[in-house]
Motif scaffolding. Sequence first.
Motif, PDB file in Angstrom:
ATOM      1  N   VAL A  22      19.008  33.238 128.042  1.00  0.00           N
ATOM      2  CA  VAL A  22      19.620  33.720 129.271  1.00  0.00           C
ATOM      3  C   VAL A  22      18.602  33.645 130.410  1.00  0.00           C
ATOM      4  O   VAL A  22      17.484  34.145 130.271  1.00  0.00           O
ATOM      5  CB  VAL A  22      20.105  35.179 129.109  1.00  0.00           C
TER       6      VAL A  22
ATOM      7  N   ASP B 244      17.221  30.160 137.668  1.00  0.00           N
ATOM      8  CA  ASP B 244      18.607  30.414 137.286  1.00  0.00           C
ATOM      9  C   ASP B 244      19.092  29.539 136.145  1.00  0.00           C
ATOM     10  O   ASP B 244      20.284  29.452 135.876  1.00  0.00           O
ATOM     11  CB  ASP B 244      19.542  30.251 138.493  1.00  0.00           C
TER      12      ASP B 244
ATOM     13  N   LYS C 113      26.435  41.315 127.411  1.00  0.00           N
ATOM     14  CA  LYS C 113      25.608  40.146 127.157  1.00  0.00           C
ATOM     15  C   LYS C 113      26.390  39.158 126.290  1.00  0.00           C
ATOM     16  O   LYS C 113      27.402  39.506 125.694  1.00  0.00           O
ATOM     17  CB  LYS C 113      24.317  40.564 126.437  1.00  0.00           C
TER      18      LYS C 113
ATOM     19  N   GLN D 235      19.324  41.011 137.259  1.00  0.00           N
ATOM     20  CA  GLN D 235      20.201  41.492 138.328  1.00  0.00           C
ATOM     21  C   GLN D 235      20.276  43.011 138.365  1.00  0.00           C
ATOM     22  O   GLN D 235      20.328  43.616 139.432  1.00  0.00           O
ATOM     23  CB  GLN D 235      21.602  40.893 138.165  1.00  0.00           C
TER      24      GLN D 235
ATOM     25  N   ASP E 199      17.466  34.990 136.340  1.00  0.00           N
ATOM     26  CA  ASP E 199      18.362  35.266 137.454  1.00  0.00           C
ATOM     27  C   ASP E 199      19.550  36.110 137.013  1.00  0.00           C
ATOM     28  O   ASP E 199      20.111  36.863 137.800  1.00  0.00           O
ATOM     29  CB  ASP E 199      18.858  33.940 138.053  1.00  0.00           C
ATOM     30  N   THR E 200      19.907  36.008 135.741  1.00  0.00           N
ATOM     31  CA  THR E 200      21.037  36.773 135.201  1.00  0.00           C
ATOM     32  C   THR E 200      20.597  38.147 134.723  1.00  0.00           C
ATOM     33  O   THR E 200      21.136  39.174 135.126  1.00  0.00           O
ATOM     34  CB  THR E 200      21.706  36.008 134.040  1.00  0.00           C
ATOM     35  N   TYR E 201      19.584  38.196 133.844  1.00  0.00           N
ATOM     36  CA  TYR E 201      19.275  39.479 133.218  1.00  0.00           C
ATOM     37  C   TYR E 201      18.443  40.412 134.102  1.00  0.00           C
ATOM     38  O   TYR E 201      18.296  41.596 133.777  1.00  0.00           O
ATOM     39  CB  TYR E 201      18.618  39.297 131.845  1.00  0.00           C
TER      40      TYR E 201
END
Length: 247
Positions: free
Chosen positions: A87, A81, A105, A94, A90-92
């Motif tokens: 980035v 994360d 973004k 999802q 853990d973010t992209y």
Amino acid sequence: MIRIDAQPDIEALSKGLRLLGDKQLPFALALTATKLAQRVKAGELDVMRQRLDRPTPTTMNSLYVKVAKKNNPEARAFFKDAWTSGVPADTYLQQAVKGGRRPHKRFEKALIAKGLMKSSQYAIPSPSAANQFGNVSRGVVLKILSALGAAETSSGFQANASGSKRSKRKGNQQRYFAGVVDGESGIWERKKTAFGDGVKPVFIFSDREPNYRTIIPFYKIADNIVKANYMAEFTSALDFALATAKA
């Protein structure tokens, strides 16, 4: 994130206590949870290889296992994360895990803040500008933001292109622009060819909100792996704990 708690059922717990006593049992439980988390990681990576479109090495190296301890027999399998830059997975990832709508973004937010793109639009990479993974590289994105005056300022360093000699040598300010070409709105790159000057799209602005189906049912995969392998790993952990127990 998947948490794997190695608490066994009553029958397995009774067996463990009979064989190991209450001192070695926590070691066996921690080992069980860790081995299961490692199985989950391997299973998730197999599915990611099969279902993701040309995943980058960064993506494939983003899944981590936190081992369990004797005093806390819970192991974890999770996407990293935080990165030193860029980035985090853990973010992209999802959208691939949960499906649904894609939020803007950071690159798109910068364009919107600068007034270069509508808040209802999304920047879609042009196939001609995409790399082997289907993305526009981070380096190109930073050059675009710099050229358009939308780059972030941090630690006293201004990343936007300027009129300085150094900035002019890079040429990004003349190379990229936001605008409408042949009725298409987006980010464009000026190109010199044998047939004269031209432009090619790097990003096209779309009014359609990207919507994703679930590609990697992360939690279901993990649950199935844990259920299918729990007793085998617990039994193996008991055997190992017995073999290594101090007399």
